[in-house]
Design a protein around this motif. Structure first.
Motif, PDB file in Angstrom:
ATOM      1  N   ALA A   1     -84.190   6.010  18.271  1.00 31.88           N
ATOM      2  CA  ALA A   1     -84.203   6.945  17.359  1.00 31.88           C
ATOM      3  C   ALA A   1     -82.824   7.934  17.824  1.00 31.88           C
ATOM      4  O   ALA A   1     -81.886   8.136  16.779  1.00 31.88           O
ATOM      5  CB  ALA A   1     -85.485   8.034  17.268  1.00 31.88           C
TER       6      ALA A   1
ATOM      7  N   GLU B   1     -79.553   6.511  16.211  1.00 29.13           N
ATOM      8  CA  GLU B   1     -79.212   6.311  14.698  1.00 29.13           C
ATOM      9  C   GLU B   1     -79.194   8.030  13.923  1.00 29.13           C
ATOM     10  O   GLU B   1     -78.518   7.779  13.834  1.00 29.13           O
ATOM     11  CB  GLU B   1     -80.859   5.489  14.237  1.00 29.13           C
ATOM     12  CG  GLU B   1     -81.273   4.743  14.112  1.00 29.13           C
ATOM     13  CD  GLU B   1     -82.365   3.956  13.596  1.00 29.13           C
ATOM     14  OE1 GLU B   1     -82.712   4.563  12.869  1.00 29.13           O
ATOM     15  OE2 GLU B   1     -83.010   3.123  14.334  1.00 29.13           O
ATOM     16  N   VAL B   2     -79.377   8.798  15.004  1.00 29.66           N
ATOM     17  CA  VAL B   2     -79.804  10.109  14.222  1.00 29.66           C
ATOM     18  C   VAL B   2     -77.497  10.305  14.754  1.00 29.66           C
ATOM     19  O   VAL B   2     -77.563  10.778  14.190  1.00 29.66           O
ATOM     20  CB  VAL B   2     -80.493  11.178  15.014  1.00 29.66           C
ATOM     21  CG1 VAL B   2     -79.724  12.677  14.574  1.00 29.66           C
ATOM     22  CG2 VAL B   2     -81.755  11.306  14.754  1.00 29.66           C
TER      23      VAL B   2
ATOM     24  N   LYS C   1     -75.249  11.358  12.224  1.00 26.26           N
ATOM     25  CA  LYS C   1     -74.635  13.235  11.941  1.00 26.26           C
ATOM     26  C   LYS C   1     -73.844  13.101  12.918  1.00 26.26           C
ATOM     27  O   LYS C   1     -73.245  14.851  13.488  1.00 26.26           O
ATOM     28  CB  LYS C   1     -75.985  13.803  12.372  1.00 26.26           C
ATOM     29  CG  LYS C   1     -77.332  13.563  11.885  1.00 26.26           C
ATOM     30  CD  LYS C   1     -78.835  14.049  11.574  1.00 26.26           C
ATOM     31  CE  LYS C   1     -79.321  14.329  10.190  1.00 26.26           C
ATOM     32  NZ  LYS C   1     -78.577  15.083   8.889  1.00 26.26           N
TER      33      LYS C   1
ATOM     34  N   MET D   1     -76.467  16.839  15.262  1.00 24.80           N
ATOM     35  CA  MET D   1     -77.441  15.952  15.452  1.00 24.80           C
ATOM     36  C   MET D   1     -78.092  17.226  16.293  1.00 24.80           C
ATOM     37  O   MET D   1     -77.719  18.180  17.122  1.00 24.80           O
ATOM     38  CB  MET D   1     -77.464  15.084  16.704  1.00 24.80           C
ATOM     39  CG  MET D   1     -78.421  14.410  17.996  1.00 24.80           C
ATOM     40  SD  MET D   1     -77.225  13.526  19.109  1.00 24.80           S
ATOM     41  CE  MET D   1     -79.029  13.271  19.880  1.00 24.80           C
TER      42      MET D   1
ATOM     43  N   HIS E   1     -84.652  16.710  14.948  1.00 21.58           N
ATOM     44  CA  HIS E   1     -84.027  15.219  14.333  1.00 21.58           C
ATOM     45  C   HIS E   1     -84.577  13.837  15.096  1.00 21.58           C
ATOM     46  O   HIS E   1     -85.573  12.688  14.429  1.00 21.58           O
ATOM     47  CB  HIS E   1     -82.280  14.895  14.093  1.00 21.58           C
ATOM     48  CG  HIS E   1     -82.070  15.681  13.032  1.00 21.58           C
ATOM     49  ND1 HIS E   1     -81.200  16.624  12.850  1.00 21.58           N
ATOM     50  CD2 HIS E   1     -82.317  16.391  12.031  1.00 21.58           C
ATOM     51  CE1 HIS E   1     -80.612  17.192  11.913  1.00 21.58           C
ATOM     52  NE2 HIS E   1     -81.676  17.540  11.064  1.00 21.58           N
ATOM     53  N   VAL E   2     -84.124  14.180  16.178  1.00 26.33           N
ATOM     54  CA  VAL E   2     -84.685  13.130  17.234  1.00 26.33           C
ATOM     55  C   VAL E   2     -86.158  13.092  17.243  1.00 26.33           C
ATOM     56  O   VAL E   2     -86.259  11.619  16.890  1.00 26.33           O
ATOM     57  CB  VAL E   2     -84.276  13.193  17.998  1.00 26.33           C
ATOM     58  CG1 VAL E   2     -83.836  11.629  19.150  1.00 26.33           C
ATOM     59  CG2 VAL E   2     -82.275  12.845  18.501  1.00 26.33           C
TER      60      VAL E   2
ATOM     61  N   LYS F   1     -88.002  11.542  14.217  1.00 24.66           N
ATOM     62  CA  LYS F   1     -88.061  10.441  13.851  1.00 24.66           C
ATOM     63  C   LYS F   1     -88.308   9.027  14.831  1.00 24.66           C
ATOM     64  O   LYS F   1     -88.955   7.591  13.939  1.00 24.66           O
ATOM     65  CB  LYS F   1     -85.720   9.432  13.982  1.00 24.66           C
ATOM     66  CG  LYS F   1     -85.966   8.606  13.340  1.00 24.66           C
ATOM     67  CD  LYS F   1     -84.186   8.021  13.094  1.00 24.66           C
ATOM     68  CE  LYS F   1     -84.065   7.315  12.464  1.00 24.66           C
ATOM     69  NZ  LYS F   1     -84.339   6.971  10.917  1.00 24.66           N
TER      70      LYS F   1
ATOM     71  N   SER G   1     -76.005   1.447  15.059  1.00 25.92           N
ATOM     72  CA  SER G   1     -76.775   2.901  15.781  1.00 25.92           C
ATOM     73  C   SER G   1     -75.914   2.171  17.180  1.00 25.92           C
ATOM     74  O   SER G   1     -75.107   3.715  17.302  1.00 25.92           O
ATOM     75  CB  SER G   1     -77.835   2.130  15.720  1.00 25.92           C
ATOM     76  OG  SER G   1     -78.535   1.684  16.445  1.00 25.92           O
TER      77      SER G   1
END
Length: 215
Positions: free
Chosen positions: A28, A31-32, A36, A41, A45-46, A49, A106
């Motif tokens: 995650a 990907e974030v 971002k 980030m 957010h993490v 996700k 990612s």
């Protein structure tokens, strides 16, 4: 009842779940980070996700930067530095594995985001990236060179390991992140060029030694 491994040692209860949680978090985070960048980030957010509580992240990583660097570092740790019989074969295998990782959006995007932030914050993020990521990549090259020296395939004076690592890592990263995929033709051409340079350096050193002995 305590779980046991196939070797008979007691296994700490819950460990597989903890490892699965960490894999979910690091995936995650990559990907974030790729989407971002470091500045936008956030741990929230993490956590969202990954499907975990934010406190779960903070128990492992005190800051988002440490999490971001770790999330990329664990991917680099997957690269195997196997003995393929020659320096060229070892380098080719390592470069191709690194290229495969960077082709993953990612992983490649996360690494690019860390590099961009490193340029802006050399004494903060830059230090962590150099200490955790750059050293890993340099170690892959150094391992291949040291093995080749032990085989007698090359001489220590033929190569500057740190310089070689900079050239290999920099070329592959630039190709993967900026100009296009480092395909097999690129890898072969890079290895051939490095071999030519190494032999040219050795030949020059031999000529200099012979000239010095003649004086």
């Amino acid at each position: 009842m305590t779980a046991r491994t196939r070797h008979g040692r007691a296994r700490r209860p819950g460990r597989p779940r903890e490892e699965a949680t960490e894999r979910a978090i690091t995936a995650a985070a990559r990907e974030v980070l790729a989407a971002k960048g470091v500045s936008r980030m956030s741990m929230e957010h993490v956590a969202a996700k990954a499907g975990v509580a934010k406190s779960t992240l903070y128990r492992r990583w005190p800051s988002k930067v440490e999490l971001a660097v770790h999330a990329v570092a664990v991917r680099f740790d997957e690269i195997e530095v196997g003995d393929h019989g020659s320096l060229a074969a070892d380098m080719r295998a390592g470069i191709e594995e690194a290229a495969t990782l960077l082709r993953d959006p990612s992983t490649g995007g996360a690494y690019a985001a860390l590099l961009a932030e490193s340029a802006r914050d050399r004494d903060g993020v830059g230090v962590q990236v150099r200490e955790s990521l750059s050293t890993r990549l340099h170690a892959l090259v150094a391992t291949s060179v040291e093995r080749a020296i032990r085989r007698g395939e090359i001489r220590p004076e033929m190569v500057d390991v740190d310089l070689l690592a900079d050239i290999v890592v920099g070329s592959v990263m630039h190709r993967a992140l900026v100009t296009g995929e480092p395909d097999s033709a690129f890898v072969d051409a890079l290895i051939e060029l490095l071999a030519d340079v190494a032999w040219a350096r050795l030949h020059r050193a031999q000529k200099q030694a012979a000239a010095a002995a003649a004086d």
